[in-house]
Design a protein around this motif. Structure first.
Motif, PDB file in Angstrom:
ATOM      1  N   GLY A  98    -116.724 -16.209  26.826  1.00 25.36           N
ATOM      2  CA  GLY A  98    -116.081 -15.124  27.542  1.00 25.36           C
ATOM      3  C   GLY A  98    -114.822 -15.306  27.932  1.00 25.36           C
ATOM      4  O   GLY A  98    -114.293 -14.515  28.807  1.00 25.36           O
ATOM      5  N   VAL A  99    -114.051 -16.261  27.164  1.00 26.14           N
ATOM      6  CA  VAL A  99    -112.721 -16.493  27.462  1.00 26.14           C
ATOM      7  C   VAL A  99    -111.805 -16.492  26.182  1.00 26.14           C
ATOM      8  O   VAL A  99    -112.290 -16.923  25.227  1.00 26.14           O
ATOM      9  N   THR A 100    -110.692 -15.676  26.299  1.00 29.82           N
ATOM     10  CA  THR A 100    -109.804 -15.973  25.140  1.00 29.82           C
ATOM     11  C   THR A 100    -108.922 -16.852  24.862  1.00 29.82           C
ATOM     12  O   THR A 100    -108.440 -17.453  25.892  1.00 29.82           O
ATOM     13  N   TYR A 101    -108.920 -17.538  23.922  1.00 26.32           N
ATOM     14  CA  TYR A 101    -108.163 -18.786  23.455  1.00 26.32           C
ATOM     15  C   TYR A 101    -106.862 -18.600  22.737  1.00 26.32           C
ATOM     16  O   TYR A 101    -106.944 -17.591  21.687  1.00 26.32           O
ATOM     17  N   ASN A 102    -105.875 -19.301  22.925  1.00 25.50           N
ATOM     18  CA  ASN A 102    -104.638 -18.967  22.189  1.00 25.50           C
ATOM     19  C   ASN A 102    -104.152 -20.372  21.537  1.00 25.50           C
ATOM     20  O   ASN A 102    -103.065 -20.158  20.739  1.00 25.50           O
ATOM     21  N   SER A 103    -104.801 -21.390  21.685  1.00 26.05           N
ATOM     22  CA  SER A 103    -104.416 -22.831  21.065  1.00 26.05           C
ATOM     23  C   SER A 103    -105.429 -23.561  20.763  1.00 26.05           C
ATOM     24  O   SER A 103    -106.473 -23.162  21.200  1.00 26.05           O
ATOM     25  N   VAL A 104    -105.205 -24.528  19.766  1.00 22.66           N
ATOM     26  CA  VAL A 104    -106.180 -25.496  19.726  1.00 22.66           C
ATOM     27  C   VAL A 104    -105.729 -26.910  19.181  1.00 22.66           C
ATOM     28  O   VAL A 104    -104.727 -26.819  18.555  1.00 22.66           O
ATOM     29  N   LEU A 105    -106.118 -27.800  19.863  1.00 18.17           N
ATOM     30  CA  LEU A 105    -105.774 -29.222  19.618  1.00 18.17           C
ATOM     31  C   LEU A 105    -106.969 -29.876  18.950  1.00 18.17           C
ATOM     32  O   LEU A 105    -108.142 -29.986  19.236  1.00 18.17           O
ATOM     33  N   ALA A 106    -106.390 -30.188  17.663  1.00 17.48           N
ATOM     34  CA  ALA A 106    -107.486 -30.754  16.615  1.00 17.48           C
ATOM     35  C   ALA A 106    -107.450 -32.364  16.472  1.00 17.48           C
ATOM     36  O   ALA A 106    -106.254 -32.637  16.527  1.00 17.48           O
ATOM     37  N   ASN A 107    -108.409 -33.015  16.723  1.00 14.28           N
ATOM     38  CA  ASN A 107    -108.543 -34.395  16.468  1.00 14.28           C
ATOM     39  C   ASN A 107    -109.064 -34.988  15.664  1.00 14.28           C
ATOM     40  O   ASN A 107    -110.331 -34.538  15.237  1.00 14.28           O
ATOM     41  N   LEU A 108    -108.649 -36.153  14.851  1.00 14.36           N
ATOM     42  CA  LEU A 108    -109.505 -36.716  13.664  1.00 14.36           C
ATOM     43  C   LEU A 108    -109.684 -38.154  14.166  1.00 14.36           C
ATOM     44  O   LEU A 108    -108.742 -39.050  14.297  1.00 14.36           O
ATOM     45  N   TYR A 109    -110.763 -38.443  14.478  1.00  9.11           N
ATOM     46  CA  TYR A 109    -111.359 -39.694  14.915  1.00  9.11           C
ATOM     47  C   TYR A 109    -111.797 -40.630  13.302  1.00  9.11           C
ATOM     48  O   TYR A 109    -112.775 -40.223  12.786  1.00  9.11           O
ATOM     49  N   ARG A 110    -110.789 -41.602  12.932  1.00  4.20           N
ATOM     50  CA  ARG A 110    -110.968 -41.965  11.632  1.00  4.20           C
ATOM     51  C   ARG A 110    -112.299 -42.918  11.515  1.00  4.20           C
ATOM     52  O   ARG A 110    -113.116 -42.933  10.458  1.00  4.20           O
ATOM     53  N   ASP A 111    -112.705 -43.570  12.586  1.00  2.00           N
ATOM     54  CA  ASP A 111    -113.704 -44.572  12.767  1.00  2.00           C
ATOM     55  C   ASP A 111    -114.072 -44.710  14.234  1.00  2.00           C
ATOM     56  O   ASP A 111    -113.443 -44.212  14.878  1.00  2.00           O
TER      57      ASP A 111
END
Length: 202
Positions: A98-111
């Motif tokens: 129910g919230v509008t988002y304007n950003s995203v932080l993507a994380n890649l955990y390699r192992d």
């Protein structure tokens, strides 16, 4: 005190001084697998330094940022337009939260040695009761919440296609982390959608 009963609960969950949404199969497994492979190859992953205890260290994971320019822990993220591949996922999270988002932080955990230490997403730009929608793809990783005053913990296994939303006063009273593990773990991608008021500091 540790509470393990949340493994069996789904949907919106009231916790002391906070609110969560949990759906371990938010995106079907076969679709989640395709999304993982696409994002792992298409996003501009980078390992950037942050300031910890007065010194600069590389973050123990890879990252990609989409939104206006943003800074935290001495790290300055440049503005970047959100790609089409993330817009539909953002929309699905918005319909649930129910919230509008304007950003995203993507994380890649390699192992299993890549991790996220204890912290709160409580920057002033996020507002007093931020909604953080966390979508996971790839390897399952343990996610732990810890109440700052009581020490109570809540734990989740974030599998591929799962959605966890932290809302209400969760970021005020709880910390969260993705601990490292000695167990053999493949890569995992985590998308954390958020709504940032970039004028909050002005």
């Amino acid at each position: 005190m540790f509470q393990g009963d949340l493994f069996q609960q789904t949907g919106w969950i009231d916790i002391p001084d906070g609110k969560l949404f949990w759906e371990p199969e938010f995106i079907p497994n076969n679709i989640a697998s395709d999304i993982f492979h696409h994002l792992s190859q298409s996003l501009p992953w980078d390992q950037l330094p942050i300031k910890m205890f007065g010194r600069e260290v590389l973050q123990p994971r890879m990252q990609a940022w989409f939104g206006d320019a943003y800074s935290y822990s001495g790290l300055h993220l440049k503005a970047a337009r959100m790609p089409e591949s993330l817009l539909s996922l953002k929309s699905q999270c918005e319909q649930t939260s129910g919230v509008t988002y304007n950003s995203v932080l993507a994380n890649l955990y390699r192992d299993g040695q890549d991790y996220m230490g204890w912290h709160q997403d409580n920057e002033i730009e996020l507002g007093p009761e931020p909604s953080i929608a966390s979508l996971s793809f790839g390897e399952t990783r343990r996610f732990v919440l810890r109440h700052l005053q009581t020490g109570e913990k809540r734990e989740f296994e974030l599998g591929s296609g799962s959605l966890l939303i932290m809302a209400g006063k969760t970021q005020t009273y709880w910390q969260h982390a993705v601990p490292k593990t000695a167990k053999l773990r493949g890569p995992r991608i985590n998308l954390t959608f958020r709504n940032i008021n970039f004028l909050a500091k002005s």
